[in-house]
Design a protein around this motif. Structure first.
Motif, mmCIF file in Angstrom:
data_model
loop_
_atom_site.group_PDB
_atom_site.id
_atom_site.type_symbol
_atom_site.label_atom_id
_atom_site.label_comp_id
_atom_site.label_asym_id
_atom_site.label_seq_id
_atom_site.Cartn_x
_atom_site.Cartn_y
_atom_site.Cartn_z
ATOM 1 N N MET A 260 11.202 -33.965 30.458
ATOM 2 C CA MET A 260 9.915 -34.658 30.473
ATOM 3 C C MET A 260 8.799 -33.752 29.956
ATOM 4 O O MET A 260 7.913 -34.198 29.212
ATOM 5 C CB MET A 260 9.598 -35.125 31.891
ATOM 6 N N VAL A 261 8.843 -32.473 30.340
ATOM 7 C CA VAL A 261 7.855 -31.520 29.827
ATOM 8 C C VAL A 261 7.994 -31.377 28.316
ATOM 9 O O VAL A 261 6.999 -31.357 27.581
ATOM 10 C CB VAL A 261 8.006 -30.153 30.527
ATOM 11 N N ASP A 262 9.233 -31.277 27.844
ATOM 12 C CA ASP A 262 9.469 -31.195 26.404
ATOM 13 C C ASP A 262 8.948 -32.443 25.692
ATOM 14 O O ASP A 262 8.374 -32.359 24.598
ATOM 15 C CB ASP A 262 10.970 -31.038 26.118
ATOM 16 N N MET A 263 9.166 -33.598 26.303
ATOM 17 C CA MET A 263 8.724 -34.851 25.696
ATOM 18 C C MET A 263 7.208 -34.873 25.527
ATOM 19 O O MET A 263 6.691 -35.248 24.458
ATOM 20 C CB MET A 263 9.163 -36.032 26.558
ATOM 21 N N ILE A 264 6.480 -34.439 26.563
ATOM 22 C CA ILE A 264 5.016 -34.419 26.488
ATOM 23 C C ILE A 264 4.550 -33.415 25.439
ATOM 24 O O ILE A 264 3.627 -33.681 24.660
ATOM 25 C CB ILE A 264 4.424 -34.087 27.869
ATOM 26 N N THR A 265 5.201 -32.239 25.405
ATOM 27 C CA THR A 265 4.842 -31.219 24.419
ATOM 28 C C THR A 265 5.049 -31.711 22.996
ATOM 29 O O THR A 265 4.195 -31.524 22.116
ATOM 30 C CB THR A 265 5.668 -29.949 24.647
ATOM 31 N N VAL A 266 6.190 -32.365 22.764
ATOM 32 C CA VAL A 266 6.487 -32.906 21.431
ATOM 33 C C VAL A 266 5.473 -33.987 21.054
ATOM 34 O O VAL A 266 4.990 -34.041 19.916
ATOM 35 C CB VAL A 266 7.920 -33.475 21.387
ATOM 36 N N GLN A 267 5.152 -34.842 22.011
ATOM 37 C CA GLN A 267 4.184 -35.912 21.742
ATOM 38 C C GLN A 267 2.834 -35.346 21.326
ATOM 39 O O GLN A 267 2.221 -35.816 20.362
ATOM 40 C CB GLN A 267 4.036 -36.789 22.983
ATOM 41 N N ARG A 268 2.366 -34.328 22.039
ATOM 42 C CA ARG A 268 1.074 -33.724 21.706
ATOM 43 C C ARG A 268 1.134 -33.026 20.345
ATOM 44 O O ARG A 268 0.188 -33.096 19.556
ATOM 45 C CB ARG A 268 0.666 -32.735 22.797
ATOM 46 N N ALA A 269 2.250 -32.331 20.071
ATOM 47 C CA ALA A 269 2.388 -31.648 18.782
ATOM 48 C C ALA A 269 2.397 -32.659 17.637
ATOM 49 O O ALA A 269 1.806 -32.423 16.578
ATOM 50 C CB ALA A 269 3.666 -30.807 18.771
ATOM 51 N N TRP A 270 3.070 -33.791 17.854
ATOM 52 C CA TRP A 270 3.111 -34.833 16.808
ATOM 53 C C TRP A 270 1.708 -35.384 16.568
ATOM 54 O O TRP A 270 1.303 -35.596 15.419
ATOM 55 C CB TRP A 270 4.055 -35.950 17.249
ATOM 56 N N GLU A 271 0.958 -35.609 17.647
ATOM 57 C CA GLU A 271 -0.404 -36.124 17.505
ATOM 58 C C GLU A 271 -1.292 -35.144 16.744
ATOM 59 O O GLU A 271 -2.104 -35.555 15.899
ATOM 60 C CB GLU A 271 -0.998 -36.401 18.885
ATOM 61 N N MET A 272 -1.147 -33.848 17.022
ATOM 62 C CA MET A 272 -1.964 -32.847 16.329
ATOM 63 C C MET A 272 -1.629 -32.802 14.843
ATOM 64 O O MET A 272 -2.515 -32.656 13.998
ATOM 65 C CB MET A 272 -1.757 -31.471 16.963
ATOM 66 N N ASN A 273 -0.325 -32.921 14.514
ATOM 67 C CA ASN A 273 0.052 -32.941 13.101
ATOM 68 C C ASN A 273 -0.481 -34.195 12.409
ATOM 69 O O ASN A 273 -0.904 -34.136 11.245
ATOM 70 C CB ASN A 273 1.579 -32.876 12.961
ATOM 71 N N ALA A 274 -0.473 -35.316 13.123
ATOM 72 C CA ALA A 274 -1.009 -36.545 12.545
ATOM 73 C C ALA A 274 -2.514 -36.419 12.308
ATOM 74 O O ALA A 274 -3.036 -36.879 11.279
ATOM 75 C CB ALA A 274 -0.709 -37.731 13.468
ATOM 76 N N LYS A 275 -3.213 -35.777 13.243
ATOM 77 C CA LYS A 275 -4.651 -35.560 13.058
ATOM 78 C C LYS A 275 -4.917 -34.611 11.903
ATOM 79 O O LYS A 275 -5.915 -34.748 11.180
ATOM 80 C CB LYS A 275 -5.259 -35.008 14.350
#
Length: 261
Positions: A230-245
Protein backbone atom coordinates in the motif's frame (compact mmCIF):
# COMPACT_ATOMS: atom_id res chain seq x y z
CA UNK A 1 11.23 19.26 -28.69
CA UNK A 2 11.71 20.04 -25.00
CA UNK A 3 13.85 17.21 -23.52
CA UNK A 4 11.76 17.39 -20.34
CA UNK A 5 8.80 15.97 -22.27
CA UNK A 6 10.75 12.84 -23.18
CA UNK A 7 12.21 12.46 -19.68
CA UNK A 8 8.75 12.77 -18.10
CA UNK A 9 7.34 10.29 -20.60
CA UNK A 10 9.90 7.68 -19.53
CA UNK A 11 8.98 8.40 -15.90
CA UNK A 12 5.28 7.82 -16.62
CA UNK A 13 6.04 4.50 -18.33
CA UNK A 14 8.29 3.37 -15.47
CA UNK A 15 5.74 4.21 -12.77
CA UNK A 16 3.03 2.46 -14.78
CA UNK A 17 5.16 -0.71 -14.82
CA UNK A 18 5.74 -0.41 -11.06
CA UNK A 19 2.01 -0.03 -10.41
CA UNK A 20 1.36 -3.13 -12.50
CA UNK A 21 3.72 -5.13 -10.26
CA UNK A 22 2.17 -3.72 -7.06
CA UNK A 23 -1.34 -4.55 -8.23
CA UNK A 24 -0.30 -8.12 -9.08
CA UNK A 25 1.30 -8.50 -5.63
CA UNK A 26 -1.85 -7.31 -3.88
CA UNK A 27 -4.05 -9.52 -6.06
CA UNK A 28 -2.04 -12.57 -4.92
CA UNK A 29 -1.91 -11.74 -1.21
CA UNK A 30 -3.79 -15.00 -0.46
CA UNK A 31 -2.15 -17.18 -3.13
CA UNK A 32 -0.38 -20.21 -1.66
CA UNK A 33 3.40 -20.02 -2.13
CA UNK A 34 3.25 -16.77 -4.12
CA UNK A 35 6.45 -14.68 -4.23
CA UNK A 36 6.16 -10.93 -4.66
CA UNK A 37 7.62 -9.10 -7.67
CA UNK A 38 9.76 -6.00 -7.51
CA UNK A 39 10.56 -3.78 -10.48
CA UNK A 40 14.19 -2.78 -11.09
CA UNK A 41 14.90 0.63 -12.66
CA UNK A 42 18.00 2.31 -14.05
CA UNK A 43 18.68 5.78 -15.41
CA UNK A 44 19.17 6.28 -19.15
CA UNK A 45 22.26 7.65 -20.91
CA UNK A 46 23.50 11.18 -20.18
CA UNK A 47 24.26 14.08 -22.47
CA UNK A 48 27.74 15.26 -21.48
CA UNK A 49 28.05 18.96 -22.28
CA UNK A 50 31.18 19.21 -20.16
CA UNK A 51 32.94 16.25 -18.61
CA UNK A 52 33.79 16.43 -14.89
CA UNK A 53 37.41 17.37 -14.19
CA UNK A 54 38.16 19.09 -17.50
CA UNK A 55 40.92 21.68 -17.57
CA UNK A 56 39.37 25.16 -17.27
CA UNK A 57 42.70 27.06 -17.29
CA UNK A 58 46.39 26.43 -16.88
CA UNK A 59 46.13 25.82 -13.14
CA UNK A 60 42.59 24.57 -12.42
CA UNK A 61 40.21 21.80 -13.35
CA UNK A 62 36.42 21.87 -13.09
CA UNK A 63 35.19 20.24 -9.83
CA UNK A 64 32.08 18.97 -11.62
CA UNK A 65 30.65 18.54 -15.07
CA UNK A 66 27.61 19.56 -17.05
CA UNK A 67 25.47 16.48 -17.65
CA UNK A 68 21.78 16.09 -18.48
CA UNK A 69 19.98 12.79 -17.93
CA UNK A 70 17.47 11.42 -20.41
CA UNK A 71 15.10 9.57 -18.11
CA UNK A 72 14.55 6.14 -16.63
CA UNK A 73 13.83 2.65 -17.91
CA UNK A 74 12.69 -0.67 -16.47
CA UNK A 75 15.56 -3.17 -16.40
CA UNK A 76 13.42 -6.08 -15.30
CA UNK A 77 11.42 -7.67 -12.52
CA UNK A 78 12.67 -9.95 -9.76
CA UNK A 79 10.87 -12.49 -7.60
CA UNK A 80 11.63 -12.12 -3.90
CA UNK A 81 12.01 -15.69 -2.63
CA UNK A 82 11.64 -14.88 1.05
CA UNK A 83 9.54 -17.16 3.22
CA UNK A 84 5.81 -16.56 3.40
CA UNK A 85 3.81 -16.95 6.58
CA UNK A 86 3.01 -20.50 7.66
CA UNK A 87 -0.68 -21.40 7.80
CA UNK A 88 -1.66 -24.47 9.82
CA UNK A 89 -4.45 -26.35 8.02
CA UNK A 90 -4.25 -29.80 9.69
CA UNK A 91 -4.90 -31.34 6.28
CA UNK A 92 -2.72 -34.41 5.80
CA UNK A 93 -1.95 -33.63 2.14
CA UNK A 94 -0.88 -30.04 2.79
CA UNK A 95 2.91 -29.70 2.91
CA UNK A 96 5.00 -26.55 3.39
CA UNK A 97 8.73 -26.10 2.72
CA UNK A 98 10.38 -24.34 5.66
CA UNK A 99 13.48 -23.05 3.94
CA UNK A 100 14.89 -23.27 0.45
CA UNK A 101 13.69 -25.62 -2.25
CA UNK A 102 10.96 -26.40 -4.76
CA UNK A 103 8.70 -29.36 -5.43
CA UNK A 104 9.06 -30.95 -8.86
CA UNK A 105 5.99 -31.60 -11.00
CA UNK A 106 5.41 -33.11 -14.43
CA UNK A 107 4.05 -30.48 -16.81
CA UNK A 108 1.43 -31.33 -19.47
CA UNK A 109 4.14 -31.28 -22.19
CA UNK A 110 6.27 -33.79 -20.26
CA UNK A 111 8.83 -31.28 -19.03
CA UNK A 112 9.56 -30.55 -15.36
CA UNK A 113 8.08 -27.58 -13.55
CA UNK A 114 8.76 -26.28 -10.05
CA UNK A 115 6.48 -24.95 -7.34
CA UNK A 116 6.43 -23.88 -3.69
CA UNK A 117 2.69 -24.58 -3.35
CA UNK A 118 2.27 -27.74 -1.29
CA UNK A 119 -1.52 -28.12 -1.35
CA UNK A 120 -1.26 -31.67 -2.69
CA UNK A 121 -4.12 -33.95 -3.71
CA UNK A 122 -4.67 -37.52 -4.87
CA UNK A 123 -6.23 -38.26 -8.26
CA UNK A 124 -8.52 -41.16 -9.21
CA UNK A 125 -5.51 -43.41 -9.84
CA UNK A 126 -3.99 -42.75 -6.41
CA UNK A 127 -1.19 -40.55 -7.80
CA UNK A 128 -0.19 -37.55 -5.67
CA UNK A 129 -0.64 -34.34 -7.66
CA UNK A 130 -0.75 -30.58 -7.25
CA UNK A 131 -4.06 -28.71 -7.02
CA UNK A 132 -3.93 -28.37 -10.84
CA UNK A 133 -3.63 -32.17 -11.25
CA UNK A 134 0.07 -32.20 -12.20
CA UNK A 135 1.83 -35.34 -10.85
CA UNK A 136 4.49 -34.81 -8.21
CA UNK A 137 8.01 -35.98 -9.10
CA UNK A 138 9.33 -38.48 -8.08
CA UNK A 139 5.87 -39.95 -8.55
CA UNK A 140 4.02 -41.15 -5.47
CA UNK A 141 1.10 -43.56 -5.66
CA UNK A 142 -1.14 -44.32 -2.69
CA UNK A 143 -2.78 -47.75 -2.44
CA UNK A 144 -6.57 -47.78 -2.64
CA UNK A 145 -6.89 -49.00 0.95
CA UNK A 146 -4.68 -46.30 2.49
CA UNK A 147 -6.05 -45.24 5.88
CA UNK A 148 -3.59 -42.69 7.22
CA UNK A 149 -0.69 -40.89 5.53
CA UNK A 150 2.33 -39.34 7.22
CA UNK A 151 4.93 -37.09 5.58
CA UNK A 152 8.13 -36.74 7.59
CA UNK A 153 10.30 -33.63 7.71
CA UNK A 154 12.82 -35.37 5.43
CA UNK A 155 10.14 -36.11 2.84
CA UNK A 156 9.66 -39.81 3.59
CA UNK A 157 6.03 -40.76 2.96
CA UNK A 158 4.47 -43.61 4.93
CA UNK A 159 0.92 -44.80 5.50
CA UNK A 160 -1.26 -47.36 7.20
CA UNK A 161 -2.46 -49.68 4.45
CA UNK A 162 -5.28 -52.16 4.80
CA UNK A 163 -5.02 -54.34 7.90
CA UNK A 164 -1.27 -53.82 8.31
CA UNK A 165 -0.52 -52.76 11.91
CA UNK A 166 2.71 -50.96 11.00
CA UNK A 167 3.14 -48.02 8.59
CA UNK A 168 4.37 -48.87 5.09
CA UNK A 169 6.89 -46.62 3.33
CA UNK A 170 5.45 -45.42 0.01
CA UNK A 171 8.19 -43.18 -1.33
CA UNK A 172 10.37 -40.12 -0.88
CA UNK A 173 9.56 -36.50 -1.66
CA UNK A 174 12.67 -34.69 -2.87
CA UNK A 175 13.31 -30.99 -3.40
CA UNK A 176 15.40 -29.07 -5.91
CA UNK A 177 17.21 -25.78 -5.55
CA UNK A 178 18.79 -23.30 -7.94
CA UNK A 179 21.86 -21.09 -7.79
CA UNK A 180 19.68 -18.12 -8.78
CA UNK A 181 15.98 -18.75 -8.02
CA UNK A 182 15.17 -15.17 -9.13
CA UNK A 183 16.14 -16.29 -12.65
CA UNK A 184 13.28 -18.81 -12.86
CA UNK A 185 10.53 -18.09 -15.37
CA UNK A 186 7.10 -17.67 -13.72
CA UNK A 187 4.44 -19.56 -15.68
CA UNK A 188 1.34 -18.84 -13.61
CA UNK A 189 -0.48 -21.50 -11.65
CA UNK A 190 2.22 -21.24 -8.93
CA UNK A 191 4.66 -22.82 -11.39
CA UNK A 192 8.18 -21.95 -12.52
CA UNK A 193 10.44 -23.18 -15.27
CA UNK A 194 14.21 -23.46 -15.38
CA UNK A 195 16.09 -20.90 -17.48
CA UNK A 196 19.71 -20.20 -18.34
CA UNK A 197 19.66 -17.45 -15.68
CA UNK A 198 18.45 -19.76 -12.88
CA UNK A 199 21.06 -22.42 -13.46
CA UNK A 200 20.46 -26.17 -13.44
CA UNK A 201 18.33 -27.71 -10.66
CA UNK A 202 20.13 -29.47 -7.82
CA UNK A 203 18.09 -32.26 -6.23
CA UNK A 204 18.33 -33.26 -2.60
CA UNK A 205 16.61 -34.61 0.51
CA UNK A 206 14.61 -32.12 2.60
CA UNK A 207 16.56 -31.03 5.67
CA UNK A 208 19.95 -31.91 4.21
CA UNK A 209 22.56 -29.35 3.12
CA UNK A 210 20.77 -26.14 2.05
CA UNK A 211 17.32 -27.67 1.59
CA UNK A 212 14.41 -26.77 3.84
CA UNK A 213 12.39 -29.28 5.80
CA UNK A 214 8.79 -30.29 5.14
CA UNK A 215 5.90 -29.53 7.47
CA UNK A 216 2.79 -31.68 7.09
CA UNK A 217 -0.58 -30.06 7.71
CA UNK A 218 0.82 -26.63 6.87
CA UNK A 219 0.85 -24.35 3.84
CA UNK A 220 3.22 -21.52 2.99
CA UNK A 221 1.24 -18.36 2.36
CA UNK A 222 2.12 -15.46 0.10
CA UNK A 223 5.12 -13.35 1.14
CA UNK A 224 3.28 -10.15 0.15
CA UNK A 225 3.08 -7.60 2.97
CA UNK A 226 -0.10 -5.61 2.43
CA UNK A 227 1.09 -2.51 4.32
CA UNK A 228 4.34 -2.32 2.33
CA UNK A 229 2.48 -2.73 -0.96
CA UNK A 230 0.00 0.00 0.00
CA UNK A 231 2.88 2.37 0.77
CA UNK A 232 4.46 1.50 -2.58
CA UNK A 233 1.13 2.10 -4.31
CA UNK A 234 0.80 5.60 -2.82
CA UNK A 235 4.43 6.41 -3.67
CA UNK A 236 3.98 5.28 -7.27
CA UNK A 237 0.75 7.25 -7.59
CA UNK A 238 2.41 10.45 -6.39
CA UNK A 239 5.44 9.90 -8.65
CA UNK A 240 3.14 9.36 -11.65
CA UNK A 241 1.24 12.56 -10.84
CA UNK A 242 4.48 14.56 -10.60
CA UNK A 243 5.66 13.22 -13.97
CA UNK A 244 2.29 14.11 -15.49
CA UNK A 245 2.58 17.64 -14.09
CA UNK A 246 6.08 17.86 -15.55
CA UNK A 247 4.68 17.02 -18.99
CA UNK A 248 2.08 19.77 -18.58
CA UNK A 249 4.70 22.29 -17.40
CA UNK A 250 7.04 21.50 -20.30
CA UNK A 251 4.15 21.83 -22.74
CA UNK A 252 3.24 25.25 -21.29
CA UNK A 253 6.84 26.37 -21.72
CA UNK A 254 6.80 25.35 -25.37
CA UNK A 255 3.50 27.18 -25.91
CA UNK A 256 4.95 30.33 -24.36
CA UNK A 257 8.02 30.19 -26.58
CA UNK A 258 5.90 29.55 -29.68
CA UNK A 259 3.44 32.37 -28.98
CA UNK A 260 5.93 34.95 -27.67
CA UNK A 261 9.04 34.59 -29.83
Amino acid sequence: MNPALWVSKTGLAAQDAKMNAVSNNLANVNTTGFKRDRVVFEDLFYQNVRAPGVQVNENNTAPGGLQFGSGVKVVGTQKAFTMGSMQITNQKMDVAITGQGFFQVEMPDGTVGYTRAGNLQVNSEGVVTTAQGLPLLPQLELPANTKEIAIAKDGMVSALVGAEPDPVELGQITLVNFVNPAGLSAQGGNLYRETAASGAPVEGIPGEEAFGQLEQGTLEGSNVQVVEEMVDMITVQRAWEMNAKMVSAADDMLKFVTQTL
